[in-house]
Design an enzyme around this catalytic site. Structure first.
Site, mmCIF file in Angstrom:
data_model
loop_
_atom_site.group_PDB
_atom_site.id
_atom_site.type_symbol
_atom_site.label_atom_id
_atom_site.label_comp_id
_atom_site.label_asym_id
_atom_site.label_seq_id
_atom_site.Cartn_x
_atom_site.Cartn_y
_atom_site.Cartn_z
ATOM 1 N N LYS A 257 1.020 -1.204 -0.019
ATOM 2 C CA LYS A 257 -0.132 -0.086 0.106
ATOM 3 C C LYS A 257 0.868 1.418 0.042
ATOM 4 C CE LYS A 257 -3.826 1.817 2.696
ATOM 5 N NZ LYS A 257 -4.795 1.745 3.880
ATOM 6 N N SER B 115 -9.675 1.922 3.240
ATOM 7 C CA SER B 115 -8.865 2.686 2.332
ATOM 8 C C SER B 115 -7.850 1.837 1.464
ATOM 9 C CB SER B 115 -7.963 3.862 3.035
ATOM 10 O OG SER B 115 -7.084 3.044 4.042
ATOM 11 N N SER C 60 -9.695 -0.599 7.648
ATOM 12 C CA SER C 60 -9.163 -0.279 6.235
ATOM 13 C C SER C 60 -8.461 -1.738 5.428
ATOM 14 C CB SER C 60 -8.332 0.645 6.132
ATOM 15 O OG SER C 60 -8.953 1.923 5.855
#
Ligand code: GLN
Length: 485
Positions: free
Chosen positions: A77, A152, A176
């Site tokens: 990420k 997210s 997330s």
């Protein structure tokens, strides 16, 4: 396709010389080339990935022990620093920031032989539940491009669901990892707070942030955790609890396991579709020997409000460092220092991040601190105590991940409160520091995945893997993948 195969089987083949890491990496890049202009899960690809794979192949050919993730392509990420790769947290304010070091967890998996394929798209500073607030554009759900992949960690979820990599890293501050895992039909684990080092991960809310894996199956999640977890002197909140061989210890037998069903998680806010999937799963687990009891988590109704006070307060403090002097972007239109700070931050942060900085700064300001931040911390303690009480009666808690399956792109982005309420079932595990996992169980009428959430006592990830694996076997989910793949 090879990237469909569980990681431990791929590693075995690599070690036997039946497969090359370079082939896996090439398959990964082909899949990205074929699908990612639509899905947009990657923001940056690692130009050195083939070189790294080649090195692993050479070491394997010489019989060296390369590690438990030898030659496996994984994605990271955009919140994780990777040495010499731009790291922006998907924000304009960090444009151009190239860290001179990697996050400890990146170093750990590389030391176990993993190949970093690239950085994945996410909501700006990991603030969001839909991956619509990234400066790199919206991520699309591989099951239906009109829908969000969740957030997210939407890019990390979408790239695993569409078989671009074997696994990815996400971060989970309030859900997330688990929520996008549920929306895209992959497994997502938020480990116990302190299980995985936070060093080198862009901070959002430090007392809640935790990194974890997103994978195609439960065993892979356990294996990834083995590589990611462990004490790190560079993070004072990182625990010294020993790492176990969770992936080899999985026992999918649920006989005698007591599983708690919180009344508050099966309320009117839950959609019929998600409720129906969970009820049929509960029936199957019961027939498999698990015992279900109803439990009470009475302070759940305060979770959203206390979370959004705590996370915005911590974010306002963490994000104060982006001043145009030390990292990334600097506004060019300023004549003095105050204007430089103001212009850089006004131009660099997006709307959601600004909203949170303002909310958090207000909650921490003198005169309001006791009424908001301190009060939220007290409520957090009550939420933790709810769980401590519940775990006296059960081994794990089962509930939904989100109220509905993935929603449509654009549906909630203009209504922040509606977006925040979507996190109701995931936030409490972060407030209490507990491990939680999302495991896919079924698909909705529209063909969108639905996941189930399991929560266990601190450092009892093994319980999540055991029950999670049983669920995987019962639902046969492993056979399913999005049509585009
Ligand atoms: N959706 C939550 C938020 O926007 C959780 C985010 C996260 O876990 N990073 O704060």
């Amino acid at each position: 396709m090879k990237l469909d195969t569980p990681i431990h089987q791929l590693v075995k083949k690599l070690k036997l010389g039946e497969l090359k890491s370079l082939d896996l990496v090439r398959e990964s890049f082909n899949q990205i080339e074929r699908l990612d202009s639509d899905i947009q899960s990657f923001v940056l690809l690692n130009e050195k990935a083939e070189e790294a794979a080649d090195k692993v192949d050479q070491k394997l050919a010489q019989g060296e022990d390369v590690g438990i993730l030898a030659g496996i392509p994984i994605a990271v990420k955009e919140m994780f620093c990777v040495k010499n790769m731009e790291t922006t947290a998907c924000s304009k304010i960090l444009k151009g920031f190239v860290p001179p070091y990697s996050a400890s967890v990146v170093n750990k998996v590389e030391a176990e032989g993993a190949i970093i394929i690239g950085k994945t798209n996410c909501d700006e500073f990991a603030m969001g539940s839909s991956n619509e607030s990234s400066t790199n554009g919206i991520v699309r759900n591989p099951w239906d491009f009109k829908h969000v992949p969740g957030g997210s960690s939407g890019g990390s979820a979408a790239c695993v669901a569409s078989r671009m990599v074997s696994a990815s890293f996400g971060t989970d501050t309030g859900g997330s990892i688990r929520q996008p895992a549920s929306f895209t039909g992959v497994v997502g684990l938020k480990p116990t707070y302190g299980r995985v080092s936070r060093y080198g991960i862009v901070a959002f809310a430090s007392s809640l942030d935790q990194a974890g894996p997103m994978t195609l199956n439960v065993r892979d999640a356990a294996l990834m955790l083995e590589a990611m977890a462990g004490h790190d002197p560079l993070d004072s909140t990182c625990s010294k609890q020993p790492i176990e061989e969770w992936s080899n210890q999985i026992q999918e037998d649920v006989h005698g396991k007591v599983i708690g069903l919180p009344k508050e998680y099966f309320d009117d806010g839950l959609s019929d579709e998600v409720r129906g999937s969970l009820e049929s799963l509960i029936g199957s687990l019961e027939r498999g020997g698990a015992k279900f009891i109803e439990i009470d988590l009475p302070h759940t109704k305060y979770a959203v409000s206390s979370y959004y006070i705590i996370c915005t307060s911590e974010a306002s403090s963490n994000l104060a460092r982006y001043d145009g002097v030390r990292f990334g972007k600097r506004s060019s239109s300023s004549t003095d220092l105050d204007a430089l700070y103001m212009n850089t931050r006004s131009e660099g942060f997006g709307d959601e991040v600004k909203r949170r900085i303002m909310l958090g700064t207000f909650a921490l300001s003198s005169g309001y601190y006791d009424a908001y931040y301190l009060k939220a911390c007290r409520v957090r303690r009550l939420i933790q105590e709810d769980f401590i009480g519940a775990f006296k009666k059960c081994d794990a808690i089962l509930g939904p991940v989100a109220t509905t399956p993935a929603f449509q792109i654009g549906e909630r982005i203009d209504d922040p409160v509606k977006m925040y309420l979507n996190d109701i079932y995931t936030l409490s595990a972060n407030l209490a520091g507990l491990p939680g996992i999302s495991v896919p169980v079924s698909v909705s009428d529209k063909g969108l995945p639905i996941g189930v959430q399991l929560i266990a006592p601190h450092f009892m990830e093994q319980t999540l893997f055991d029950i999670g694996k049983k669920i995987e076997v019962l639902t046969g989910w492993n056979q399913r993948c999005p049509d585009v793949v």
